[in-house]
Design a protein around this motif. Structure first.
Motif, short mmCIF file in Angstrom:
data_model
loop_
_atom_site.label_atom_id
_atom_site.label_comp_id
_atom_site.label_asym_id
_atom_site.label_seq_id
_atom_site.Cartn_x
_atom_site.Cartn_y
_atom_site.Cartn_z
N ARG A 24 0.92 -1.33 -0.04
CA ARG A 24 0.01 -0.29 0.09
C ARG A 24 0.77 1.48 -0.12
O ARG A 24 -0.18 2.36 0.48
N ALA A 25 2.16 1.26 -0.51
CA ALA A 25 2.34 2.36 -0.87
C ALA A 25 1.93 3.44 -1.28
O ALA A 25 1.61 3.28 -2.44
N CYS A 26 2.82 4.81 -1.52
CA CYS A 26 1.73 5.70 -2.67
C CYS A 26 2.56 5.53 -3.28
O CYS A 26 4.07 5.17 -3.97
N GLN A 27 1.85 5.93 -4.40
CA GLN A 27 2.72 5.74 -6.31
C GLN A 27 4.01 6.52 -5.69
O GLN A 27 4.11 8.54 -5.16
N CYS A 29 6.99 6.13 -4.14
CA CYS A 29 7.37 5.83 -3.25
C CYS A 29 9.05 5.26 -3.54
O CYS A 29 9.04 3.65 -4.10
N CYS A 54 6.60 4.07 7.59
CA CYS A 54 5.31 3.41 6.39
C CYS A 54 5.69 2.14 5.65
O CYS A 54 4.63 1.52 5.46
N ILE A 58 2.71 -0.26 4.83
CA ILE A 58 2.07 -0.65 4.01
C ILE A 58 2.14 -2.11 3.63
O ILE A 58 1.46 -2.51 2.77
N ASN A 145 5.23 8.01 8.17
CA ASN A 145 3.71 7.31 8.62
C ASN A 145 2.61 7.96 9.75
O ASN A 145 1.74 7.83 9.34
N CYS A 224 10.08 10.87 -0.80
CA CYS A 224 9.11 10.64 -0.62
C CYS A 224 8.00 11.44 -1.14
O CYS A 224 7.87 13.03 -0.43
N THR A 226 4.72 11.97 -1.39
CA THR A 226 3.68 12.24 -0.43
C THR A 226 4.27 13.90 0.75
O THR A 226 3.86 14.66 0.72
N SER A 232 4.96 12.14 -7.87
CA SER A 232 4.99 11.32 -8.33
C SER A 232 6.08 10.97 -8.74
O SER A 232 6.87 9.64 -8.68
#
Ligand SMILES: Cc1ncc(C[n+]2csc(CCOP(=O)(O)OP(=O)(O)O)c2C)c(N)n1
Ligand code: SF4
Lengths: 311, 387
Positions: A24-27, A29, A54, A58, A145, A224, A226, A232
């Protein structure tokens, strides 16, 4: 598949994935990208102790897991202590003939917070004890996180939710803690900085870390999107800019000898690196110039260290 | 079996050796130090084949035990007071991960004021961490409890950490006659640790995942079932220990309770003084007994109810001072049992022996002959407090 061909130099199974997709990491990452690459080198015979952060969140919503390696999470500040316990257990169990005598990579992983702040004591203890383990700090320059709070690895001037810029604040008011040099001061056999934007440099360093007899410390700048407030798709690009501007030099310290592993012809201005990032948006030209001066000094110092420790 | 005079701390180290511990990870703190010093010597001399980890803190000591136990080694740690507090976070994690670590907690008062002397404020502050908790009154019990602790902890029906409590100084530093069982006998009683899962690359498992709201309750419920269920195993292990070694233990120990109308209820070495008081009272014709718990967690409720049913008065002696609570931890447990099971029993609560303060047997005689009347301010009486 050029990358696979080259990866064969480091690993027997270049296409093996030890952290499964679907995490489930952000795009964009770069922390998870760093892990994915590192485990290709570390391979199947690896045990991983991970701190809260994080990468833990994830990858393991009970009862699911992304890990194809033995993996344990205990708490935020103790990845190094847990890993050193694992290493001790393996040592004695092997000595007693209770487990097969095959090499196992014991790896501790934490973010910059879990490493340079709350986990520093446990890390220092583990390095001092000389366990044969690899410690990887995934440095995204804040506590991501919990929602982008500052850590001691956050760069000077950066916005975070606990170092907000304001009428009386520039944002983060302290300079980034020099964690790799703190690790090196433990006189361990191997310390390196790395960034997945330079994958082969990174893979080389992971490989080297598996080969030393004693602790190895890898400090990995992991962009990161985010927390840094960037698109991203630019994560890799920003990693490169960090290295090319001297903001995050790539070097290694092998038995006390400092060596740049990537030396740009000339450094690009830090402004090039900082300007697109939302976390630095509030900085004035004057403040950026001040940061540039400090970066120049640090860079010079590093060059001198490389020179001075040359064998 | 050889019987020797030995300092109890050293005897505990010998017990850990007999249990063939493989990873020892501990940080020194008075009055636990003699245990770990002796273990370090045993490892240094090659008398014990184990790794002795010189960690930099108690937090790391227990964290390393968690890692080592998860990797399949039999682990030992020991601490006191502030050390236990520094471990606090990891206490919960060790039990939730179901790792059979054994810790000897040498009971000591918590700061401030700084005190190295015995009371139970450390264990009481950690009583609900999911560890099985045993208490000992003498050196022999301490040795036997360490051996039993591994057998209990590693039982596949249990898989929980066990804390063996011994009073600081009054037990840890005294020289007592102790019988050490033969190694072969211990080996037959305590087979090598054979974990269900380990951190093994051949069979990778994920330990310590996070739980969403949909699953956290179930995970905790399962853990609670495990600790509740461990009581039967503790009894079984104590019984088998008696068969193998000839020394019998019960989860609840009593003294002079047959036909007694009233009783003291306490933990640890203070019981010795209570027993002296009981002997004196008996001579005066007062029929009074003592109840003490060898097993404190899981709390042996059913067994206690059976005993309390026959009593008219119970004097709970607590070696910890609750701050701002309705009552002391032990008393809360007992009064909850009494209320919910409609026991007709007069309960009185006393706090005694804080921070190593001696409690003279005479004090217990006074308590037994002058029931404490609540003065409206406090639910308990603090013994020996001045002005
Ligand atoms: C003792 C403790 N304090 C605070 C937290 C809350 N916490 C969990 S993860 C985290 C930040 C993690 O930051 P970092 O180590 O930099 O890793 P990242 O998430 O950025 O990858 C914090 C503060 C915690 N889990 N435990
Ligand atoms: S917040 Fe940052 S470090 Fe965390 S998963 Fe997202 S991109 Fe990765």
């Amino acid at each position: 598949m050029k990358i696979y061909k080259t990866l064969e130099r480091y690993t027997e199974k270049p296409d093996a994935e030890y952290i499964a997709s679907g995490h489930r990491a952000c795009q964009g990452c770069a922390e998870v990208l760093a892990l994915r690459l590192a485990f290709k080198v570390l391979g199947k015979n690896t045990i991983l102790a991970m701190a809260t952060g994080c990468m833990e969140i994830i990858s393991t919503p009970l009862p699911l897991t992304c890990w194809r390696l033995p993996w344990i999470h205990v708490a935020f500040e103790n990845a190094a202590a847990v890993a050193s316990g694992i290493e001790s257990a393996i040592r004695i169990l092997r000595q007693k003939g209770k487990i097969p005598d095959v090499p196992i990579n014991v790896v501790g992983i934490a973010g910059d917070g879990g490493t340079s702040d709350i986990g520093l004591q446990a890390l220092s203890g583990a390095l001092e004890r000389g366990h044969r383990m690899i410690y990887i700090c995934l440095d995204n320059e804040a506590y991501m996180n919990t929602g982008i709070q500052r850590s001691s690895a956050t760069p000077y001037g950066a916005f975070t939710t606990t170092s907000p810029p304001g009428k009386k604040s520039i944002g983060q008011s302290t300079w980034k803690k020099d964690m790799p040099k703190i690790a090196a001061a433990h006189n361990i056999p191997y310390v390196a900085t790395a960034c997945p934007s330079y994958p082969f440099d990174f893979l080389n360093k992971v490989k080297k870390a598996t080969m030393v007899n004693g602790p190895a410390y890898l400090h990995v700048l992991s962009v990161c999107p985010t927390g840094w407030r960037i698109p991203s798709e630019l994560a890799i690009e920003y990693g490169r800019l960090a290295v090319r501007s001297g903001f995050f030099p790539l070097y290694e310290v092998e038995n006390g000898v400092f060596r740049l592993t990537y030396k740009p012809e000339s450094l690009i201005p830090v402004k090039e690196y900082m300007k697109g990032q939302g976390r630095f948006r509030h900085l004035t030209e004057k403040e950026i110039t001040e940061i540039q001066e400090r970066i120049n000094k640090e860079w010079e110092r590093l060059l001198r260290l490389c020179e001075a420790t040359k064998p | 079996m050889k019987r020797v005079g030995i300092e109890v701390s050293a005897a505990i180290a010998e017990a850990a050796k007999l249990a063939r511990v493989e990873v020892i990870s501990a940080y020194p703190i008075t009055p636990q130090t003699h245990i770990v010093e002796r273990l370090a010597e045993l490892v240094a001399d090659g008398e014990l084949e184990a790794v002795y980890m010189n960690v930099e803190s108690e937090h790391s000591a227990l964290s390393a035990c968690v890692g080592a136990a998860a990797a399949g080694a039999r682990t030992f740690t020991s601490t006191s007071a502030q050390g236990l507090e520094l471990m606090h976070e990891i206490l919960f994690i060790a039990s939730s991960l179901r790792l059979p670590i054994v810790m000897v907690l040498v009971n000591r008062a918590l700061s401030a004021p700084l005190s190295i002397w015995c009371d139970h404020s450390d264990v009481m502050a950690a009583r609900d961490c999911g560890w099985i908790m045993l208490f000992c009154e003498n050196g022999q019990e301490a040795v036997d409890s360490v051996i039993m602790a591994y057998r209990i902890a590693e039982d596949r029906r249990v898989l929980l950490p066990v804390m063996v409590n011994i009073d600081g100084f009054t037990l840890s530093h005294v020289i007592e006659p102790v019988e050490f069982p033969e190694q072969e006998l211990v080996d037959s009683f305590l087979p090598p640790y054979n974990p269900l899962f380990t951190l093994n690359p051949e069979r990778p498992v994920t330990m310590g995942a996070y739980g969403m709201p949909e699953i956290y309750t179930e995970a905790k419920y399962a853990q609670e079932m495990a600790i509740k269920g461990s009581k039967a195993v503790v009894k079984e292990v104590m019984e088998e220990f008696g068969r193998v070694f000839g020394r019998r233990y019960n989860i609840i120990e009593t003294y002079n309770l047959d036909g007694a109308e009233s009783a003291f209820f306490a933990l640890g070495t203070i019981n010795e003084n209570i027993k002296t008081a009981i002997d004196a009272l008996r001579e005066k014709g007062k029929n009074i007994g003592l109840i003490s718990l060898r097993l404190f967690r899981p709390f042996p409720s059913e067994e206690l109810i059976e005993i309390l049913k026959n009593l008219k008065r119970l004097m709970v002696i607590e070696r910890a001072m609750p701050q701002g609570a309705e009552n002391t931890p032990l008393f809360n447990e007992i009064s909850s049992l009494a209320f919910h099971n409609r026991l007709e029993i007069q309960l009185e609560n006393y706090i005694a022996g804080l921070g190593g303060r001696d409690v003279d047997p005479q004090e217990f005689i006074t308590i037994a002959t002058n029931p404490f009347q609540k003065d409206g301010k406090m639910n308990y009486k603090v013994i020996g407090v001045r002005g």
